[in-house]
Structures are given as structure tokens and as C-alpha cells.
Design a protein around this motif. Structure first.
Motif, PDB file in Angstrom:
ATOM      1  N   LEU A 196      30.615 -15.792 -55.946  1.00 45.56           N
ATOM      2  CA  LEU A 196      30.987 -17.068 -55.325  1.00 45.56           C
ATOM      3  C   LEU A 196      32.901 -16.724 -54.476  1.00 45.56           C
ATOM      4  CD1 LEU A 196      30.418 -20.886 -56.766  1.00 45.56           C
ATOM      5  CD2 LEU A 196      29.690 -20.121 -54.169  1.00 45.56           C
ATOM      6  N   TYR A 197      33.374 -15.968 -55.626  1.00 45.16           N
ATOM      7  CA  TYR A 197      34.869 -15.819 -56.170  1.00 45.16           C
ATOM      8  C   TYR A 197      35.299 -14.655 -55.943  1.00 45.16           C
ATOM      9  CZ  TYR A 197      35.634 -20.861 -57.061  1.00 45.16           C
ATOM     10  OH  TYR A 197      35.247 -22.474 -56.765  1.00 45.16           O
ATOM     11  N   GLY A 198      33.967 -13.653 -55.918  1.00 37.27           N
ATOM     12  CA  GLY A 198      34.407 -11.862 -56.699  1.00 37.27           C
ATOM     13  C   GLY A 198      34.140 -11.753 -58.049  1.00 37.27           C
ATOM     14  N   LYS A 199      34.032 -10.642 -58.667  1.00 35.09           N
ATOM     15  CA  LYS A 199      34.039 -10.826 -59.660  1.00 35.09           C
ATOM     16  C   LYS A 199      35.034 -11.003 -60.770  1.00 35.09           C
ATOM     17  CE  LYS A 199      31.703  -6.694 -63.114  1.00 35.09           C
ATOM     18  NZ  LYS A 199      32.434  -6.902 -64.125  1.00 35.09           N
ATOM     19  N   SER A 200      36.137  -9.692 -60.164  1.00 31.82           N
ATOM     20  CA  SER A 200      36.777  -9.996 -61.844  1.00 31.82           C
ATOM     21  C   SER A 200      38.135 -11.498 -61.957  1.00 31.82           C
ATOM     22  CB  SER A 200      38.556  -9.321 -61.200  1.00 31.82           C
ATOM     23  OG  SER A 200      38.454 -10.050 -59.767  1.00 31.82           O
ATOM     24  N   VAL A 201      37.227 -12.401 -60.652  1.00 34.55           N
ATOM     25  CA  VAL A 201      37.975 -13.830 -60.731  1.00 34.55           C
ATOM     26  C   VAL A 201      36.494 -14.729 -61.944  1.00 34.55           C
ATOM     27  CG1 VAL A 201      37.783 -16.309 -60.094  1.00 34.55           C
ATOM     28  CG2 VAL A 201      38.645 -14.185 -58.604  1.00 34.55           C
ATOM     29  N   ALA A 202      35.696 -14.295 -61.686  1.00 37.34           N
ATOM     30  CA  ALA A 202      34.869 -14.195 -62.897  1.00 37.34           C
ATOM     31  C   ALA A 202      34.736 -14.040 -64.079  1.00 37.34           C
ATOM     32  CB  ALA A 202      32.938 -14.184 -61.947  1.00 37.34           C
ATOM     33  N   ASP A 203      35.101 -12.339 -64.046  1.00 35.94           N
ATOM     34  CA  ASP A 203      34.869 -12.080 -65.634  1.00 35.94           C
ATOM     35  C   ASP A 203      36.133 -12.911 -66.336  1.00 35.94           C
ATOM     36  OD1 ASP A 203      33.388 -10.024 -65.152  1.00 35.94           O
ATOM     37  OD2 ASP A 203      34.647  -8.776 -64.805  1.00 35.94           O
ATOM     38  N   GLU A 204      37.714 -14.128 -65.816  1.00 39.04           N
ATOM     39  CA  GLU A 204      38.057 -14.659 -66.085  1.00 39.04           C
ATOM     40  C   GLU A 204      38.250 -15.768 -66.596  1.00 39.04           C
ATOM     41  OE1 GLU A 204      41.785 -14.712 -64.383  1.00 39.04           O
ATOM     42  OE2 GLU A 204      42.064 -11.928 -64.011  1.00 39.04           O
TER      43      GLU A 204
END
Ligand code: PGA
Length: 248
Positions: A196-204
């Protein structure tokens, strides 16, 4: 790096006198905690909890928030009212609210939007029932809850959100998900956010586990790479137990 966050969920427990006593006992026990410490308390205890935790490392949260600003919503409490008395976090969509009080992904979404708009940090709960797990629907259920609950919420707003994965069958039952089960589903939830938001956002994004987490199982759960904290019910009602979880 995601800072771990351990939050107590007092549910419908503690009078003001009891709250003051518990917080008084808790403060010295968690003063040197490495993780973020939150207690989510009944509305009637919030002012007491804010006063009792002043100057400490314990933040205070509510257990729900209205989706509207103000008006004809008998029995509801607005985000502005919560902010005014020093509330920082708010639990949204707990399974007890979904099961007993008609909460849906749509109302979870509306409450989350409203919390964020008013500067409250939502702890949004998702999780499957036993029947759903046993029929192999866990991933479908949590994916639907995430998509519905976060509809229209921006990546910038997601920075202020915590997600709690709470398998309904593990809540208050003494039946904890194994650390593998918890990790597997939380990792899956993170992948849904990545879509939904991209990997870097999900990783945070910080994702907690909740459901019979206690002093005995906390360290094993917290050792899992995708588990960033816990939402603690029963074990948050005694200072020593909660402090042990905080210091997993
Ligand atoms: P429990 O509750 O720790 O008592 O299982 C967790 C929760 O409902 O948030």
C-alpha cells in the motif's frame, strides 16, 4: 530503526485511586526502560494518569475516540477532549470493540482519521478469530482489516501510527500465539503495508503483538525481527508484571 513500544491496555479496570497507586508503583520500575512505555486507561482515569506520570517516561493513551468533532454522539469522547487533558495515544478497533460494540473497518478508519487529524497517535488493532485461523483465513482477514482501516490515510500520517496484531483467540485466554505464529502474521501485515505504501514506509511502521503477552513470553516474542512491541492487557494491571514485560 524502529523503537520498541510496550503499551498497557487496562480495559475496564481501575478506579482513580487504584490508578494512582499502580502508576506510583510502576514509575520507578520502568524508569530506565529502553523501549517506549504507554498505558492506555479508561477515560475516567486519564487526567489522573497524566498527572501521576508527569515528568516520567510513561505516556498515556485512551482506549477509543469518537470519529466526529463534536455534537449529538451520546456516550462518545472526542479527540479534542482527549488532547485537552494530555492524552497522547489512543487504541482503535480493539477486538472487544469489534465483537461487542459493532466496530467495523469503516468506523476504525473514521476514528483513525480523526485521531490523526487531532494529533493523537492511534494504536490500530487487527487480528483473526480462532475459526478464521482454523479455516486458513488469517491473511485475508488481516489484509481486509488493514485495507479498510487505513483507507485514505497518507504515508506521512502513518509515521504516527502503531499497529497491534492481536489474534482474538489469544486475548485474555492465556493462549499466546507462538512467537513463530506472531512473527509470521506480523511479517505478512508489514508486507500488506509495503504493497500500500512502499517498502521503506512499511519498514518504519511499528507493529506490536498482543494476546496473553506476559513476563514469561515477552522476551521470545520481542526477539522476533518484525515484532516491535506489545499491547498488554491482563499483565498490565500489576506494576511488577508490566515492568517485567517492559524490560523483556
Ligand atoms: P491480554 O489482552 O494481554 O489480557 O490477552 C491484550 C489486549 O486485549 O490488548
Amino acid at each position: 530503526m524502529r523503537k520498541p513500544i510496550i503499551a498497557g491496555n487496562w480495559k475496564m479496570n481501575k478506579t482513580n485511586a487504584e490508578a494512582e497507586k499502580l502508576i506510583g508503583e510502576l514509575k520507578p520500575l520502568v524508569a530506565d526502560a529502553k523501549c517506549e512505555v504507554v498505558i492506555c486507561v479508561p477515560y475516567t482515569c486519564i487526567a489522573t494518569a497524566v498527572k501521576a506520570t508527569a515528568g516520567s517516561n510513561i505516556a498515556v493513551g485512551a482506549e477509543n475516540v469518537a470519529w466526529a468533532d463534536a455534537g449529538a454522539f451520546t456516550g462518545e469522547i472526542s479527540a479534542e477532549m482527549l488532547k485537552e487533558i494530555g492524552t497522547e495515544y489512543v487504541i482503535i478497533g480493539h477486538s472487544e470493540r469489534r465483537q461487542m460494540f459493532g466496530e467495523t473497518d469503516e468506523t476504525v478508519n473514521k476514528r483513525t482519521v480523526q485521531a490523526l487529524k487531532n494529533g493523537l497517535k492511534p494504536i490500530v488493532c487487527v487480528g483473526e478469530t480462532l475459526a478464521e485461523r482454523e479455516s486458513g483465513k488469517t491473511e485475508t482477514v488481516v489484509k481486509t482489516q488493514v485495507k479498510g482501516g487505513f483507507d485514505g490515510i497518507s504515508a506521512a500520517d502513518l509515521k504516527n501510527v502503531v499497529v497491534a496484531y492481536e489474534p482474538v483467540w489469544a486475548i485474555g485466554t492465556g493462549k499466546t500465539a507462538t512467537s513463530e505464529q506472531a512473527e509470521e502474521t506480523i511479517k505478512y501485515i508489514r508486507s500488506v503495508f509495503a504493497d500500500l505504501y512502499g517498502k521503506s514506509v512499511a519498514d518504519e511502521l511499528r507493529i506490536q503483538y498482543g494476546g496473553s503477552m506476559n513476563p514469561k513470553n515477552a522476551s521470545e516474542l520481542m526477539a522476533q525481527p518484525d515484532i516491535d512491541g506489545g499491547l498488554i492487557g491482563g499483565a498490565s494491571l500489576k506494576a511488577e508484571d508490566f515492568a517485567k514485560v517492559v524490560k523483556y
